[in-house]
Scaffold this active site. Structure first.
Site, short mmCIF file in Angstrom:
data_model
loop_
_atom_site.label_atom_id
_atom_site.label_comp_id
_atom_site.label_asym_id
_atom_site.label_seq_id
_atom_site.Cartn_x
_atom_site.Cartn_y
_atom_site.Cartn_z
N LYS A 11 47.93 39.02 41.43
CA LYS A 11 48.01 40.49 41.48
C LYS A 11 49.40 40.99 41.06
O LYS A 11 50.37 40.22 40.99
CB LYS A 11 47.64 40.96 42.88
CG LYS A 11 46.18 40.68 43.24
CD LYS A 11 45.80 41.28 44.60
CE LYS A 11 44.34 41.03 44.92
NZ LYS A 11 43.95 41.68 46.22
N TYR A 51 36.22 46.46 41.40
CA TYR A 51 36.17 46.65 42.85
C TYR A 51 35.09 47.66 43.26
O TYR A 51 35.17 48.22 44.36
CB TYR A 51 37.54 47.11 43.36
CG TYR A 51 38.54 45.98 43.51
CD1 TYR A 51 38.30 44.93 44.41
CD2 TYR A 51 39.73 45.96 42.79
CE1 TYR A 51 39.22 43.90 44.57
CE2 TYR A 51 40.65 44.92 42.94
CZ TYR A 51 40.38 43.90 43.84
OH TYR A 51 41.29 42.87 44.02
N ASN A 114 48.56 41.77 48.28
CA ASN A 114 48.45 40.45 48.90
C ASN A 114 48.36 39.32 47.87
O ASN A 114 47.80 38.25 48.14
CB ASN A 114 47.29 40.43 49.90
CG ASN A 114 45.96 40.74 49.24
OD1 ASN A 114 45.88 40.96 48.04
ND2 ASN A 114 44.90 40.76 50.04
N HIS A 117 43.63 37.38 44.31
CA HIS A 117 42.21 37.64 44.53
C HIS A 117 41.44 36.35 44.32
O HIS A 117 41.78 35.55 43.45
CB HIS A 117 41.67 38.68 43.53
CG HIS A 117 40.16 38.73 43.48
ND1 HIS A 117 39.43 39.50 44.35
CD2 HIS A 117 39.25 38.04 42.73
CE1 HIS A 117 38.13 39.30 44.13
NE2 HIS A 117 38.00 38.43 43.14
N GLU A 128 32.02 37.95 38.37
CA GLU A 128 33.45 38.27 38.19
C GLU A 128 34.04 37.51 36.99
O GLU A 128 34.88 38.06 36.27
CB GLU A 128 34.22 37.94 39.48
CG GLU A 128 33.84 38.88 40.62
CD GLU A 128 34.67 38.65 41.88
OE1 GLU A 128 35.53 37.75 41.90
OE2 GLU A 128 34.45 39.41 42.85
P1 ADP Z 1 39.63 39.77 49.86
O1 ADP Z 1 40.53 40.07 48.68
O2 ADP Z 1 40.29 38.86 50.86
O3 ADP Z 1 38.25 39.30 49.44
P2 ADP Z 1 38.42 42.36 50.41
O4 ADP Z 1 37.39 42.00 49.39
O5 ADP Z 1 37.94 42.83 51.74
O6 ADP Z 1 39.43 41.15 50.65
O7 ADP Z 1 39.35 43.52 49.83
C1 ADP Z 1 39.74 43.53 48.47
C2 ADP Z 1 41.20 43.87 48.39
O8 ADP Z 1 41.38 45.19 48.88
C3 ADP Z 1 42.13 43.02 49.27
O9 ADP Z 1 42.48 41.79 48.70
C4 ADP Z 1 43.33 43.94 49.40
O10 ADP Z 1 44.12 43.95 48.21
C5 ADP Z 1 42.65 45.30 49.54
N1 ADP Z 1 42.40 45.65 50.94
C6 ADP Z 1 41.48 45.11 51.78
N2 ADP Z 1 41.52 45.68 52.99
C7 ADP Z 1 42.49 46.62 52.93
C8 ADP Z 1 43.03 47.56 53.85
N3 ADP Z 1 42.55 47.66 55.11
N4 ADP Z 1 44.04 48.36 53.44
C9 ADP Z 1 44.52 48.29 52.15
N5 ADP Z 1 44.04 47.44 51.23
C10 ADP Z 1 43.06 46.60 51.61
MG MG Z 2 36.81 40.30 48.34
#
Ligand code: ADP
Ligand code: MG
Length: 140
Positions: A11, A51, A114, A117, A128
């Protein structure tokens, strides 16, 4: 265990800090092979499409703004149980809850920024991967 492929994205928070090589090393050390890779600046439409499943979530707009804030590295990873293995190397979405030694625990700036992905199922991985790569781009 079956050989699988999964989509990974390094990212913008990570590319900005020049962490592509260190993250790739963590993926490779975990037994994942990078079989396709491209550095790209996502358009807003690409980020929103990728997304789309999160469209109703309160963080959707901010997430799409973040994902277009700088270059990302999209990549296809291959290996035994690649989907679960990559999720394990990445660590929990919220890095404060991620295991020590994971990409997110080591590098994440926030729950949003974070660093990585990873697809969450083999079925979603197929969609994807196809979102970013043609079959001929992937060299296993
Ligand atoms: P992951 O990436 O672990 O699969 P998710 O699919 O739930 O997690 O969410 C997609 C992305 O959205 C996350 O990696 C993060 O960048 C962002 N995200 C998820 N939850 C939050 C939140 N509560 N606040 C801000 N950004 C979030
Ligand atoms: Mg996810």
């Amino acid at each position: 265990m079956a050989i699988e492929r999964t989509l990974s994205i390094i990212k913008p928070d990570a590319t900005r800090r020049n962490l592509t090589g260190r993250i790739n090393a963590m993926l490779e050390e975990a037994g994942l092979r990078i079989v396709a890779q491209r550095r790209v600046r996502l358009t807003r439409a690409q980020a929103e499409g990728f997304y789309a499943v999160h469209k109703a979530r309160p963080f959707f707009d901010s997430l799409c703004a973040f994902m277009t804030s700088g270059p990302v590295v999209v990549q296809v990873l291959e290996g035994d149980d690649a989907v679960a293995k990559n999720r394990k190397v990445m660590g929990a979405t919220d890095s404060s809850k991620a295991d020590a030694g994971t990409i997110r625990k080591t590098f994440a700036e926030s729950i949003e920024a974070n660093s990585a992905h990873g697809s969450d199922s083999a079925e979603n991985a197929k969609g994807e991967i196809a979102y970013f790569f043609a079959g001929t781009d992937i060299v296993g």
